[in-house]
Structures are given as structure tokens and as C-alpha cells.
Design a protein around this motif. Sequence first.
Motif, PDB file in Angstrom:
ATOM      1  N   TYR A   1       4.322  -6.471  -2.485  1.00  0.00           N
ATOM      2  CA  TYR A   1       3.613  -6.262  -1.222  1.00  0.00           C
ATOM      3  C   TYR A   1       2.119  -6.061  -1.477  1.00  0.00           C
ATOM      4  O   TYR A   1       1.722  -5.409  -2.447  1.00  0.00           O
ATOM      5  N   ASN A   2       1.314  -6.625  -0.584  1.00  0.00           N
ATOM      6  CA  ASN A   2      -0.145  -6.519  -0.693  1.00  0.00           C
ATOM      7  C   ASN A   2      -0.636  -7.019  -2.045  1.00  0.00           C
ATOM      8  O   ASN A   2      -1.555  -6.469  -2.636  1.00  0.00           O
ATOM      9  N   LEU A   3       0.022  -8.061  -2.564  1.00  0.00           N
ATOM     10  CA  LEU A   3      -0.332  -8.595  -3.873  1.00  0.00           C
ATOM     11  C   LEU A   3      -1.640  -9.350  -3.785  1.00  0.00           C
ATOM     12  O   LEU A   3      -1.817 -10.213  -2.932  1.00  0.00           O
ATOM     13  N   LYS A   4      -2.557  -9.028  -4.676  1.00  0.00           N
ATOM     14  CA  LYS A   4      -3.858  -9.693  -4.742  1.00  0.00           C
ATOM     15  C   LYS A   4      -3.971 -10.366  -6.094  1.00  0.00           C
ATOM     16  O   LYS A   4      -4.327  -9.736  -7.090  1.00  0.00           O
ATOM     17  N   SER A   5      -3.631 -11.630  -6.148  1.00  0.00           N
ATOM     18  CA  SER A   5      -3.629 -12.333  -7.420  1.00  0.00           C
ATOM     19  C   SER A   5      -4.943 -13.070  -7.622  1.00  0.00           C
ATOM     20  O   SER A   5      -5.518 -13.620  -6.690  1.00  0.00           O
TER      21      SER A   5
ATOM     22  N   MET B   1      -8.383  -7.226  -6.685  1.00  0.00           N
ATOM     23  CA  MET B   1      -8.675  -6.487  -7.902  1.00  0.00           C
ATOM     24  C   MET B   1      -7.489  -5.625  -8.278  1.00  0.00           C
ATOM     25  O   MET B   1      -6.666  -5.305  -7.447  1.00  0.00           O
ATOM     26  N   ILE B   2      -7.449  -5.249  -9.541  1.00  0.00           N
ATOM     27  CA  ILE B   2      -6.331  -4.422  -9.992  1.00  0.00           C
ATOM     28  C   ILE B   2      -6.462  -3.027  -9.400  1.00  0.00           C
ATOM     29  O   ILE B   2      -7.526  -2.442  -9.360  1.00  0.00           O
ATOM     30  N   ASN B   3      -5.365  -2.507  -8.947  1.00  0.00           N
ATOM     31  CA  ASN B   3      -5.340  -1.156  -8.397  1.00  0.00           C
ATOM     32  C   ASN B   3      -5.848  -0.151  -9.424  1.00  0.00           C
ATOM     33  O   ASN B   3      -5.608  -0.280 -10.610  1.00  0.00           O
ATOM     34  N   LYS B   4      -6.533   0.867  -8.953  1.00  0.00           N
ATOM     35  CA  LYS B   4      -7.085   1.860  -9.882  1.00  0.00           C
ATOM     36  C   LYS B   4      -6.002   2.581 -10.657  1.00  0.00           C
ATOM     37  O   LYS B   4      -6.248   3.133 -11.719  1.00  0.00           O
ATOM     38  N   TYR B   5      -4.740   2.556 -10.134  1.00  0.00           N
ATOM     39  CA  TYR B   5      -3.655   3.197 -10.869  1.00  0.00           C
ATOM     40  C   TYR B   5      -3.378   2.464 -12.172  1.00  0.00           C
ATOM     41  O   TYR B   5      -2.842   3.021 -13.108  1.00  0.00           O
TER      42      TYR B   5
ATOM     43  N   ASP C   1      -2.121   5.207   1.806  1.00  0.00           N
ATOM     44  CA  ASP C   1      -1.705   4.182   2.753  1.00  0.00           C
ATOM     45  C   ASP C   1      -0.242   3.840   2.492  1.00  0.00           C
ATOM     46  O   ASP C   1       0.134   3.490   1.370  1.00  0.00           O
ATOM     47  N   LEU C   2       0.583   3.922   3.523  1.00  0.00           N
ATOM     48  CA  LEU C   2       2.014   3.660   3.354  1.00  0.00           C
ATOM     49  C   LEU C   2       2.297   2.219   2.963  1.00  0.00           C
ATOM     50  O   LEU C   2       3.383   1.907   2.492  1.00  0.00           O
ATOM     51  N   ARG C   3       1.293   1.333   3.124  1.00  0.00           N
ATOM     52  CA  ARG C   3       1.469  -0.064   2.741  1.00  0.00           C
ATOM     53  C   ARG C   3       1.177  -0.288   1.258  1.00  0.00           C
ATOM     54  O   ARG C   3       1.376  -1.391   0.755  1.00  0.00           O
ATOM     55  N   ASN C   4       0.695   0.738   0.593  1.00  0.00           N
ATOM     56  CA  ASN C   4       0.477   0.640  -0.846  1.00  0.00           C
ATOM     57  C   ASN C   4       1.837   0.492  -1.535  1.00  0.00           C
ATOM     58  O   ASN C   4       2.794   1.197  -1.190  1.00  0.00           O
ATOM     59  N   PRO C   5       1.963  -0.408  -2.517  1.00  0.00           N
ATOM     60  CA  PRO C   5       3.253  -0.605  -3.193  1.00  0.00           C
ATOM     61  C   PRO C   5       3.887   0.684  -3.712  1.00  0.00           C
ATOM     62  O   PRO C   5       5.120   0.819  -3.680  1.00  0.00           O
ATOM     63  N   VAL C   6       3.080   1.627  -4.215  1.00  0.00           N
ATOM     64  CA  VAL C   6       3.676   2.856  -4.748  1.00  0.00           C
ATOM     65  C   VAL C   6       4.376   3.648  -3.652  1.00  0.00           C
ATOM     66  O   VAL C   6       5.412   4.283  -3.901  1.00  0.00           O
ATOM     67  N   ASN C   7       3.852   3.591  -2.427  1.00  0.00           N
ATOM     68  CA  ASN C   7       4.469   4.315  -1.319  1.00  0.00           C
ATOM     69  C   ASN C   7       5.662   3.549  -0.752  1.00  0.00           C
ATOM     70  O   ASN C   7       6.629   4.165  -0.289  1.00  0.00           O
TER      71      ASN C   7
ATOM     72  N   LEU D   1       5.924   5.710 -10.677  1.00  0.00           N
ATOM     73  CA  LEU D   1       5.016   5.473 -11.802  1.00  0.00           C
ATOM     74  C   LEU D   1       5.128   4.030 -12.300  1.00  0.00           C
ATOM     75  O   LEU D   1       4.113   3.400 -12.644  1.00  0.00           O
ATOM     76  N   ILE D   2       6.340   3.508 -12.358  1.00  0.00           N
ATOM     77  CA  ILE D   2       6.519   2.115 -12.774  1.00  0.00           C
ATOM     78  C   ILE D   2       5.807   1.183 -11.797  1.00  0.00           C
ATOM     79  O   ILE D   2       5.117   0.234 -12.201  1.00  0.00           O
ATOM     80  N   THR D   3       5.951   1.460 -10.508  1.00  0.00           N
ATOM     81  CA  THR D   3       5.290   0.633  -9.499  1.00  0.00           C
ATOM     82  C   THR D   3       3.784   0.662  -9.683  1.00  0.00           C
ATOM     83  O   THR D   3       3.108  -0.357  -9.542  1.00  0.00           O
ATOM     84  N   ARG D   4       3.257   1.829 -10.000  1.00  0.00           N
ATOM     85  CA  ARG D   4       1.824   1.948 -10.274  1.00  0.00           C
ATOM     86  C   ARG D   4       1.410   1.075 -11.452  1.00  0.00           C
ATOM     87  O   ARG D   4       0.349   0.455 -11.457  1.00  0.00           O
ATOM     88  N   GLU D   5       2.270   1.003 -12.463  1.00  0.00           N
ATOM     89  CA  GLU D   5       1.952   0.236 -13.665  1.00  0.00           C
ATOM     90  C   GLU D   5       1.984  -1.274 -13.431  1.00  0.00           C
ATOM     91  O   GLU D   5       1.231  -2.011 -14.071  1.00  0.00           O
ATOM     92  N   VAL D   6       2.854  -1.734 -12.557  1.00  0.00           N
ATOM     93  CA  VAL D   6       3.071  -3.183 -12.445  1.00  0.00           C
ATOM     94  C   VAL D   6       2.494  -3.809 -11.179  1.00  0.00           C
ATOM     95  O   VAL D   6       2.516  -5.038 -11.046  1.00  0.00           O
ATOM     96  N   SER D   7       1.996  -3.008 -10.247  1.00  0.00           N
ATOM     97  CA  SER D   7       1.565  -3.564  -8.971  1.00  0.00           C
ATOM     98  C   SER D   7       0.051  -3.706  -8.893  1.00  0.00           C
ATOM     99  O   SER D   7      -0.703  -3.064  -9.635  1.00  0.00           O
ATOM    100  N   GLU D   8      -0.374  -4.554  -7.972  1.00  0.00           N
ATOM    101  CA  GLU D   8      -1.783  -4.770  -7.684  1.00  0.00           C
ATOM    102  C   GLU D   8      -1.989  -4.525  -6.203  1.00  0.00           C
ATOM    103  O   GLU D   8      -1.266  -5.078  -5.382  1.00  0.00           O
ATOM    104  N   SER D   9      -2.955  -3.689  -5.846  1.00  0.00           N
ATOM    105  CA  SER D   9      -3.163  -3.382  -4.445  1.00  0.00           C
ATOM    106  C   SER D   9      -4.587  -2.905  -4.203  1.00  0.00           C
ATOM    107  O   SER D   9      -5.192  -2.267  -5.060  1.00  0.00           O
ATOM    108  N   THR D  10      -5.096  -3.231  -3.040  1.00  0.00           N
ATOM    109  CA  THR D  10      -6.408  -2.729  -2.632  1.00  0.00           C
ATOM    110  C   THR D  10      -6.252  -1.563  -1.658  1.00  0.00           C
ATOM    111  O   THR D  10      -7.252  -1.023  -1.185  1.00  0.00           O
ATOM    112  N   LYS D  11      -5.016  -1.197  -1.346  1.00  0.00           N
ATOM    113  CA  LYS D  11      -4.764  -0.129  -0.385  1.00  0.00           C
ATOM    114  C   LYS D  11      -5.017   1.245  -1.010  1.00  0.00           C
ATOM    115  O   LYS D  11      -4.790   1.468  -2.197  1.00  0.00           O
ATOM    116  N   ASN D  12      -5.451   2.164  -0.181  1.00  0.00           N
ATOM    117  CA  ASN D  12      -5.622   3.557  -0.599  1.00  0.00           C
ATOM    118  C   ASN D  12      -4.276   4.142  -0.984  1.00  0.00           C
ATOM    119  O   ASN D  12      -3.238   3.752  -0.448  1.00  0.00           O
ATOM    120  N   GLN D  13      -4.291   5.098  -1.920  1.00  0.00           N
ATOM    121  CA  GLN D  13      -3.029   5.661  -2.399  1.00  0.00           C
ATOM    122  C   GLN D  13      -2.254   6.390  -1.315  1.00  0.00           C
ATOM    123  O   GLN D  13      -1.043   6.609  -1.455  1.00  0.00           O
TER     124      GLN D  13
END
Length: 404
Positions: A386-390, A1-5, A131-137, A117-129
Motif C-alpha cells: 500500500y502507498n508503494l512509491k517505486s 522516497m524510502i520511508n524514514k523507518y 497516518d492510518l494509510r501508512n503500511p506499518v499501521n 517492525l518487519i513492515t517498517r523494514e520492507v515497505s516504502e511510504s511517504t505517509k506520516n507514521q
Amino acid sequence: MINKYITKESKWDISLYLPALQWFFVALVIRLIALIIIHFYSIQSGFNGFIPMSSGGDDKYYYDVAKSMLNGNIPTTLPNYYPYFLTFLFFIFSPSLFLGQLANVLFSSITVYFGVLITREVSESTKNQYDLRNPVNIAGFLLSFYPSSIFYSTQLLKDPMLIMIGIISLYLLIRLFKNFKMKNLVMLIFTLIILSLLRGYTMLALLIASFIYILFSNKISFKYVIALLVLFALIPMIFGYGIFGLNFINNILNPKKLSTFRDTVYSIGGSAAGIKIDFSSIYGFIFTYGYSFITAMFGPLPWQIKNLTIAIGLIDAIIVWVLIPKFIKGVKNIFDRRNITIKELVFLFSFILIAAIALFSDNIGANTRLRMLAWDAFFIYAASLYNLKSSKKSIKNENVNGDI
């Protein structure tokens, strides 16, 4: 699913901006510590606070010109408009090398903020914000600890300001594509003008990337085409680059001028790679220019290390070597229209900017500074993978309300 960001749009929800703010402060602390250490090391080593290397740099020139302009002595020619900013800063406060360097520390930290912020706009992740594995982090970490970014942010050079404006421009462009608003268009035009005043080909690289992105995208609204064509045609023309920047592009693609500029400006000094681009044949050009591109993007390569200065560049290069699979993924996605999403615009910008640098730069040391904006964009793109959920559903959600 699309990240809540991505799906949550309320600008009043501070939780959307917390990761960016957190990484902003991480970057700020790191760069402040580096500034204090490098600045006082420079003083103790007899460099008076300027770049502590015998080869020197443009920092002393900018400082002296800004002080001269403060006294009313305006040079007839300037390489760019950065001295005007320094003059304004010195007018508000007082002439201070450390103050100018401190401003660059702030600019570099703001770059990290907008990069996240750009990463938040273009990434998809199920990780908590958190979580260091989240694309934004992942993006925040790469941008904050990027060695060249840390070093050059402590010096009186135009690059930290240029990179900040470039990343903000990229952010505004993505916001414009996702949700067309006139205020975003106006702000984008303003930042593109500043880019033109600092380093013209950077602005053109962003516009060219946007143009190619539209051509390769499966779904594009007519309003995006019109808005981009206006930007692409008029802004370069205003600054003397010709409509669509054709005069500038034609000039830099002139083999004779390009070779002369490359040889006299960037093929000198101990950091020169010694790569001569062969314009006499298509195969010769592909081979030599390809080598120059690889050097600009991934260098220094092990066999190019001739001295300690070049060897220091390995600290940067090793980071990008680890991300080579993400680079290959980006190239594949560009040529597979089914896989193109808004994140590929970020990759295109990075790729085209490196392609431009590879044309005229034969200097590994200079590349570490010239490519910082391109690498920042690449870090953002790599993190977004990373952690892409397509899924068909996520792609469909990405295009609602005219979003791309």
C-alpha cells in the motif's frame, strides 16, 4: 522516497519503534479483554476454562502433561516441546491454566510488535507514521484484529509461541539480509532451533523461502549465500531432518505416507473438506492439490460451509478475500526478477508455508490454526504494497551497504 523507518538506523531513536509499540498495546488490550470473556465463558459453560467447544483441543493435554512433568513424571514421547515451557512457567509461579493463557496473550501481542517492525523494514511510504494509510499501521491493524489470532491467543496452545518465534525469525532474517551482522546470525540460529522444537516444517519453510529468494534475486552478496547454506544444511541435520532437511522433505513428499497421514489425522470430523490429493497423474495432482492450496489459503469457500464451526471461519476468510489482488501481485513479482525486493521474502515464506499445510491438511477448522503464521506474513506483505512509491532511486538505496 524510502520511508524514514527504513533509512534511519539509530536504535536509540524511539520514534522508529513507536508504531510497533502502539500496536503492541492495542493488540494486548484486545487479547486481554478476549481472554477474560472467553475464559469465564468456558468456566460458566462447563469447560473449566479450556477451549469452549465440544470438539475440544490440545489445551487440556498440554496442561495435564505440564503438571505431570512438574511432579517429575516425564513422558517418553511428546508431540513437541511446548509442555517444557509450561512446566518451567508453572515451576516459577504455580500450575495455572489462566497464567498459561495469559502468557499466550503476551506472545501474540509481541508478534504484532515484530510484525510492524518487519513492515517498517520492507515497505516504502511517504505517509506520516500516524497516518492510518501508512503500511506499518495497515499491518498493525490487520495483525491486531485478526480474529483467529485473537481467539487462539486466549487458549493454552503452542501456536502463539510458535508464531511469535516465527515472526521474530523472519525479522532477524530480513535484518541479516539488509545489514549482515554476526549477532543477528546467532540470534536467528537460536530462534530457528526453537522453531524446530515446536513445528519443524515451519523452520524448513523459512529456510526454503530464503534459498529461493537468493536464487531469484538479481544482486546477492557471497556472504549471504554462505551463511544461508550453513543454516540450511546444518540446522535441519542437527534435529534429524537430514542435511538440507532432505530426509524430512522426502518423508513428507512420500505419496503413500502423506495420503495415510492426511486421511487418518486431518480428513476426520465435521470440519473436513473432503479433498483427496490425486498422486496417480500430474494433471490430477495439479487439480486436487491446487484445490487444497486454495482451501488452505482462502477457505472456507462458500460451498464448503457445512456447519456453524466452518461458517465461523468466514470471518477470517473475508479479510483475505479482500487482499487477493495483493496475493496475485506477490506471485507476479516472484516470477519477475526485476520486481523482487526484500518484501518478496515475506511473501515467499507465507506461500511456502501454506503450500506445506495444503499437502497434509484436509481440515478447514485445523487450517484456521495452522495457517496463522502464514497469514501474519501475508498481512505484512499486503500492507507493504500500500502507498508503494517505486523508483530507481529507492531500489538503489535499498541495496546500499550490501542490503538487498
